[in-house]
Structures are given as structure tokens and as C-alpha cells.
Design an enzyme around this catalytic site. Structure first.
Site, PDB file in Angstrom:
ATOM      1  N   HIS A 202     131.857  11.839  92.807  1.00 30.21           N
ATOM      2  CA  HIS A 202     132.922  10.918  92.414  1.00 30.21           C
ATOM      3  C   HIS A 202     134.242  11.471  92.948  1.00 30.21           C
ATOM      4  O   HIS A 202     134.558  12.638  92.703  1.00 30.21           O
ATOM      5  CB  HIS A 202     133.023  10.832  90.886  1.00 30.21           C
ATOM      6  CG  HIS A 202     131.811  10.274  90.220  1.00 30.21           C
ATOM      7  ND1 HIS A 202     131.762   8.983  89.766  1.00 30.21           N
ATOM      8  CD2 HIS A 202     130.613  10.847  89.924  1.00 30.21           C
ATOM      9  CE1 HIS A 202     130.582   8.780  89.199  1.00 30.21           C
ATOM     10  NE2 HIS A 202     129.867   9.897  89.289  1.00 30.21           N
TER      11      HIS A 202
ATOM     12  N   ASN B 181     127.437  15.004  88.827  1.00 28.39           N
ATOM     13  CA  ASN B 181     126.740  15.156  87.552  1.00 28.39           C
ATOM     14  C   ASN B 181     125.287  15.535  87.812  1.00 28.39           C
ATOM     15  O   ASN B 181     124.704  15.122  88.809  1.00 28.39           O
ATOM     16  CB  ASN B 181     126.774  13.839  86.765  1.00 28.39           C
ATOM     17  CG  ASN B 181     128.182  13.334  86.555  1.00 28.39           C
ATOM     18  OD1 ASN B 181     129.098  14.094  86.300  1.00 28.39           O
ATOM     19  ND2 ASN B 181     128.363  12.032  86.675  1.00 28.39           N
TER      20      ASN B 181
ATOM     21  N   HIS C  65     125.446  12.278  94.296  1.00 26.23           N
ATOM     22  CA  HIS C  65     126.697  11.574  94.594  1.00 26.23           C
ATOM     23  C   HIS C  65     127.869  12.344  94.012  1.00 26.23           C
ATOM     24  O   HIS C  65     127.742  13.059  93.026  1.00 26.23           O
ATOM     25  CB  HIS C  65     126.675  10.131  94.084  1.00 26.23           C
ATOM     26  CG  HIS C  65     126.418   9.966  92.623  1.00 26.23           C
ATOM     27  ND1 HIS C  65     125.173  10.142  92.056  1.00 26.23           N
ATOM     28  CD2 HIS C  65     127.244   9.624  91.608  1.00 26.23           C
ATOM     29  CE1 HIS C  65     125.241   9.917  90.750  1.00 26.23           C
ATOM     30  NE2 HIS C  65     126.490   9.610  90.452  1.00 26.23           N
TER      31      HIS C  65
ATOM     32  N   ASP D 197     133.257   2.715  93.206  1.00 20.13           N
ATOM     33  CA  ASP D 197     132.440   2.726  91.990  1.00 20.13           C
ATOM     34  C   ASP D 197     132.579   1.366  91.316  1.00 20.13           C
ATOM     35  O   ASP D 197     133.675   0.812  91.259  1.00 20.13           O
ATOM     36  CB  ASP D 197     132.923   3.835  91.054  1.00 20.13           C
ATOM     37  CG  ASP D 197     131.972   4.105  89.912  1.00 20.13           C
ATOM     38  OD1 ASP D 197     131.759   3.197  89.085  1.00 20.13           O
ATOM     39  OD2 ASP D 197     131.446   5.225  89.832  1.00 20.13           O
ATOM     40  N   ILE D 198     131.477   0.831  90.795  1.00 25.69           N
ATOM     41  CA  ILE D 198     131.543  -0.496  90.158  1.00 25.69           C
ATOM     42  C   ILE D 198     132.145  -0.444  88.750  1.00 25.69           C
ATOM     43  O   ILE D 198     132.490  -1.479  88.201  1.00 25.69           O
ATOM     44  CB  ILE D 198     130.172  -1.203  90.123  1.00 25.69           C
ATOM     45  CG1 ILE D 198     129.147  -0.392  89.333  1.00 25.69           C
ATOM     46  CG2 ILE D 198     129.677  -1.480  91.530  1.00 25.69           C
ATOM     47  CD1 ILE D 198     127.854  -1.145  89.058  1.00 25.69           C
TER      48      ILE D 198
ATOM     49  N   GLN E 259     124.236  12.144  84.407  1.00 21.62           N
ATOM     50  CA  GLN E 259     123.781  11.572  85.667  1.00 21.62           C
ATOM     51  C   GLN E 259     122.946  10.336  85.350  1.00 21.62           C
ATOM     52  O   GLN E 259     121.980  10.412  84.598  1.00 21.62           O
ATOM     53  CB  GLN E 259     122.951  12.579  86.464  1.00 21.62           C
ATOM     54  CG  GLN E 259     122.530  12.057  87.818  1.00 21.62           C
ATOM     55  CD  GLN E 259     121.730  13.069  88.620  1.00 21.62           C
ATOM     56  OE1 GLN E 259     121.334  14.118  88.122  1.00 21.62           O
ATOM     57  NE2 GLN E 259     121.482  12.732  89.878  1.00 21.62           N
TER      58      GLN E 259
END
Length: 112
Positions: A101, A86, A99, A29-30, A93
Site C-alpha cells: 500500500h 500485510n 501487495h 485501492d478500491i 491481509q
């Protein structure tokens, strides 16, 4: 399609990938909220968990098995981790491609 995660799947934009197979990509994750914060996505575009169809059940199960492998590789299997997805505005979201996490590497709180 202007989906950032589809562009990652298609190698049109870079991502720090930690796992990839024919159905799934897992990458960092960024904006991590923990020492381990990865995103697992299906290569098939599905907008959210709510948009998954009965024929996607094996794909979603496959992603979770991939996350087990990644949790082992990242060293968080024993201490524990959280898998979160989400849906929609109230679910926060922000990218409308399904996706999950994978979050761990420290004690987590409920008010994340």
C-alpha cells in the site's frame, strides 16, 4: 487461479492503473483511507511477503523503485507517505497476493 490481483495482472478484471511495467502493476485501492492510496503488486504471484524467496529480492526492490516514481507522479514525495504490506490474519491481509500500500496525501496517524 482464483486470485483477484492475478486477474488484474492478466487484464481479466479492470483496475484504475497508474503504473505498469514488465514486473509490476500499481493501481488505486478500491477502499482508500487517504487521498492517495495505491496498491503495488508483482506480476508474479507470491502469496505474502513471508512467501518471498531469495530470488525475489530484486523483484521486491524493483517494486519499491516503482513506488518512488509513482510517489513523485502523485505529488506526495516531499510531504511524505507510508508503504505498508500485510501478512496473515493478524496483519489484516485479505488478498493473498503480495501487495504494498502506498498511502499519503494527508497527515497520517499510527492507528490506521
Amino acid at each position: 487461479m482464483d486470485c483477484i490481483f492475478c486477474k488484474i495482472v492478466n487484464n481479466e478484471i479492470p483496475a484504475k492503473k497508474v503504473y505498469e511495467d514488465e514486473h509490476t502493476v500499481v493501481f488505486h485501492d478500491i477502499n482508500p483511507i487517504a487521498p492517495v492510496h495505491l496498491l503495488a503488486i508483482p506480476k508474479k504471484h507470491i502469496a505474502s511477503i513471508y512467501d518471498a524467496q531469495p530470488e525475489d529480492k530484486e523483484l521486491i526492490g524493483h517494486i519499491h523503485i516503482a513506488l518512488q516514481k509513482v510517489a513523485d507522479e502523485m505529488g506526495i514525495s516531499e510531504s511524505g507517505f507510508r508503504i505498508v504490506t500485510n501478512k496473515g490474519e493478524h496483519g489484516q491481509q485479505t488478498v493473498f497476493h503480495l501487495h504494498f500500500h502506498l498511502i499519503g496525501g494527508r497527515q497520517l496517524r499510527w492507528d490506521m
